[in-house]
Enzyme design. Structure first.
Site, PDB file in Angstrom:
ATOM      1  N   ASP A  67       0.811  -1.216   0.000  1.00  0.00           N
ATOM      2  CA  ASP A  67       0.000   0.000   0.000  1.00  0.00           C
ATOM      3  C   ASP A  67       0.848   1.272   0.000  1.00  0.00           C
ATOM      4  O   ASP A  67       2.068   1.228   0.208  1.00  0.00           O
ATOM      5  CB  ASP A  67      -0.971   0.006   1.194  1.00  0.00           C
ATOM      6  CG  ASP A  67      -0.315  -0.477   2.497  1.00  0.00           C
ATOM      7  OD1 ASP A  67       0.923  -0.391   2.602  1.00  0.00           O
ATOM      8  OD2 ASP A  67      -1.040  -0.938   3.379  1.00  0.00           O
ATOM      9  N   ASN A 136      -7.599  -3.055  14.098  1.00  0.00           N
ATOM     10  CA  ASN A 136      -8.971  -3.374  13.657  1.00  0.00           C
ATOM     11  C   ASN A 136      -8.984  -4.599  12.728  1.00  0.00           C
ATOM     12  O   ASN A 136      -9.961  -4.824  12.038  1.00  0.00           O
ATOM     13  CB  ASN A 136      -9.598  -2.162  12.962  1.00  0.00           C
ATOM     14  CG  ASN A 136      -8.829  -1.743  11.711  1.00  0.00           C
ATOM     15  OD1 ASN A 136      -7.839  -2.381  11.345  1.00  0.00           O
ATOM     16  ND2 ASN A 136      -9.270  -0.689  11.062  1.00  0.00           N
ATOM     17  N   HIS A 138      -7.243  -5.038  10.045  1.00  0.00           N
ATOM     18  CA  HIS A 138      -7.008  -4.808   8.613  1.00  0.00           C
ATOM     19  C   HIS A 138      -5.723  -5.509   8.169  1.00  0.00           C
ATOM     20  O   HIS A 138      -4.818  -5.750   8.969  1.00  0.00           O
ATOM     21  CB  HIS A 138      -7.020  -3.311   8.256  1.00  0.00           C
ATOM     22  CG  HIS A 138      -5.821  -2.515   8.686  1.00  0.00           C
ATOM     23  ND1 HIS A 138      -5.856  -1.149   8.820  1.00  0.00           N
ATOM     24  CD2 HIS A 138      -4.550  -2.867   9.005  1.00  0.00           C
ATOM     25  CE1 HIS A 138      -4.665  -0.715   9.184  1.00  0.00           C
ATOM     26  NE2 HIS A 138      -3.863  -1.732   9.303  1.00  0.00           N
ATOM     27  N   GLU A 143      -9.708  -2.127   5.215  1.00  0.00           N
ATOM     28  CA  GLU A 143     -10.351  -1.822   6.491  1.00  0.00           C
ATOM     29  C   GLU A 143     -11.620  -2.662   6.660  1.00  0.00           C
ATOM     30  O   GLU A 143     -12.174  -3.155   5.673  1.00  0.00           O
ATOM     31  CB  GLU A 143     -10.713  -0.328   6.533  1.00  0.00           C
ATOM     32  CG  GLU A 143      -9.540   0.618   6.327  1.00  0.00           C
ATOM     33  CD  GLU A 143      -8.603   0.725   7.538  1.00  0.00           C
ATOM     34  OE1 GLU A 143      -8.414  -0.270   8.260  1.00  0.00           O
ATOM     35  OE2 GLU A 143      -8.040   1.817   7.735  1.00  0.00           O
TER      36      GLU A 143
HETATM   37  P1  PGA Z   1       2.203  -1.645  12.528  1.00  0.00           P
HETATM   38  O1  PGA Z   1       1.049  -1.585  11.442  1.00  0.00           O
HETATM   39  O2  PGA Z   1       3.130  -2.723  12.083  1.00  0.00           O
HETATM   40  O3  PGA Z   1       2.834  -0.295  12.502  1.00  0.00           O
HETATM   41  O4  PGA Z   1       1.541  -1.967  13.842  1.00  0.00           O
HETATM   42  C1  PGA Z   1       0.470  -2.778  11.004  1.00  0.00           C
HETATM   43  C2  PGA Z   1      -0.720  -2.480  10.134  1.00  0.00           C
HETATM   44  O5  PGA Z   1      -1.405  -1.468  10.371  1.00  0.00           O
HETATM   45  O6  PGA Z   1      -1.006  -3.272   9.222  1.00  0.00           O
END
Ligand code: PGA
Length: 253
Positions: A67, A136, A138, A143
């Site tokens: 992304d 959450n 995702h 999302e």
């Molecule tokens: P993080 O993000 O590794 O910074 O916790 C993971 C994500 O949001 O997929």
């Protein structure tokens, strides 16, 4: 689905490193799907170390990132382009022409999304996809939703994601509201997936991913339908799983 519960973030990163380094060693032309965020930083540090110490060769590897924020130029330090170059690409020998990251500045976003999926197909598909997981649940920036969005697409970020990512920005207002993300089908088409999670704030999401019902309300739960997924978590991220999964390695189904 297989789950490996480790004692620490370092051990989680090491288990992931073995899988990614093994993939590249056994198939030097591997197509890797890569993730950004705090979670895979240890993995990238280790891969850089393996490259420097024993010469693991990335020169024939192709990479596709999950992304990128919309409106974010590659040279912006908050961009995922910048993150990837800083933590990995500039420190190993992946060839610049083999690096692909969604273009957050594309004029025609739907066309850029379509082209991204096409390019993944043309390169033979993703051999190994690395994923983190949001609080959450995702994956990428898919999302929670009422349906699984299949292909690479434009997403509106959840308030929870904006709050979580505000730590990388001056304040919450500065966090972009939109991103381009690989879709669920794009991710599911990868031949092998590893999902990494560390810390107590990920425990609920890990529980939903591993033991919850398969639902777009918890996007990572779709991985229960993938034939080759390895979930690698530390003790804290595993803390809401059934007792037997809180230590060691297990084949779940
Ligand atoms: P993080 O993000 O590794 O910074 O916790 C993971 C994500 O949001 O997929």
């Amino acid at each position: 689905m297989r789950i490996i519960t480790t004692e620490s973030y370092q051990e989680m990163s090491l288990e992931a490193t073995k899988i990614v380094a093994g993939q590249v060693y056994l198939k030097p032309t591997s197509v890797l799907g890569l993730a950004t965020g705090s979670t895979p930083e240890g993995l990238y540090d280790n891969l850089v170390a393996v490259h420097r110490t024993i010469g693991l060769d990335f020169s024939e590897v192709t990479t596709f990132n999950l992304d990128e924020y919309i409106g974010m130029a590659p040279e912006n330090p908050q961009s995922y382009h910048y993150f990837m170059h800083k933590h990995f690409f500039d420190l190993v020998n992946v060839r610049p022409e083999n690096i692909f990251i969604p273009d957050g500045c594309a004029e025609d976003v739907p066309a850029a999304c379509k082209a991204y999926d096409k390019l993944i197909r043309e390169k033979g598909g993703i051999d190994l996809q690395v994923l983190g997981i949001g609080r959450n649940a995702h994956i990428g920036f898919n999302e929670p939703d009422v349906k699984f969005e299949a292909t690479t697409h434009k997403v509106k970020l959840d308030d929870e994601t904006i709050q979580a990512n505000a730590r990388f920005f001056e304040d919450e207002e500065a966090v972009p509201r939109y991103a381009i993300s690989m879709g669920i089908k794009t991710i599911m088409l990868a031949r092998h997936v590893i999902l990494l999670a560390s810390g107590p704030e990920k425990a609920e999401a890990v529980k939903k991913a591993v033991c919850g019902s398969v639902s777009p309300a918890a996007p990572a739960s779709i991985l229960q339908l993938h034939q080759d997924v390895t979930v690698i978590v530390d003790r804290e991220a595993a803390s809401m799983l059934p007792e037997e999964y809180q230590h060691g390695a297990h084949e779940i189904f």
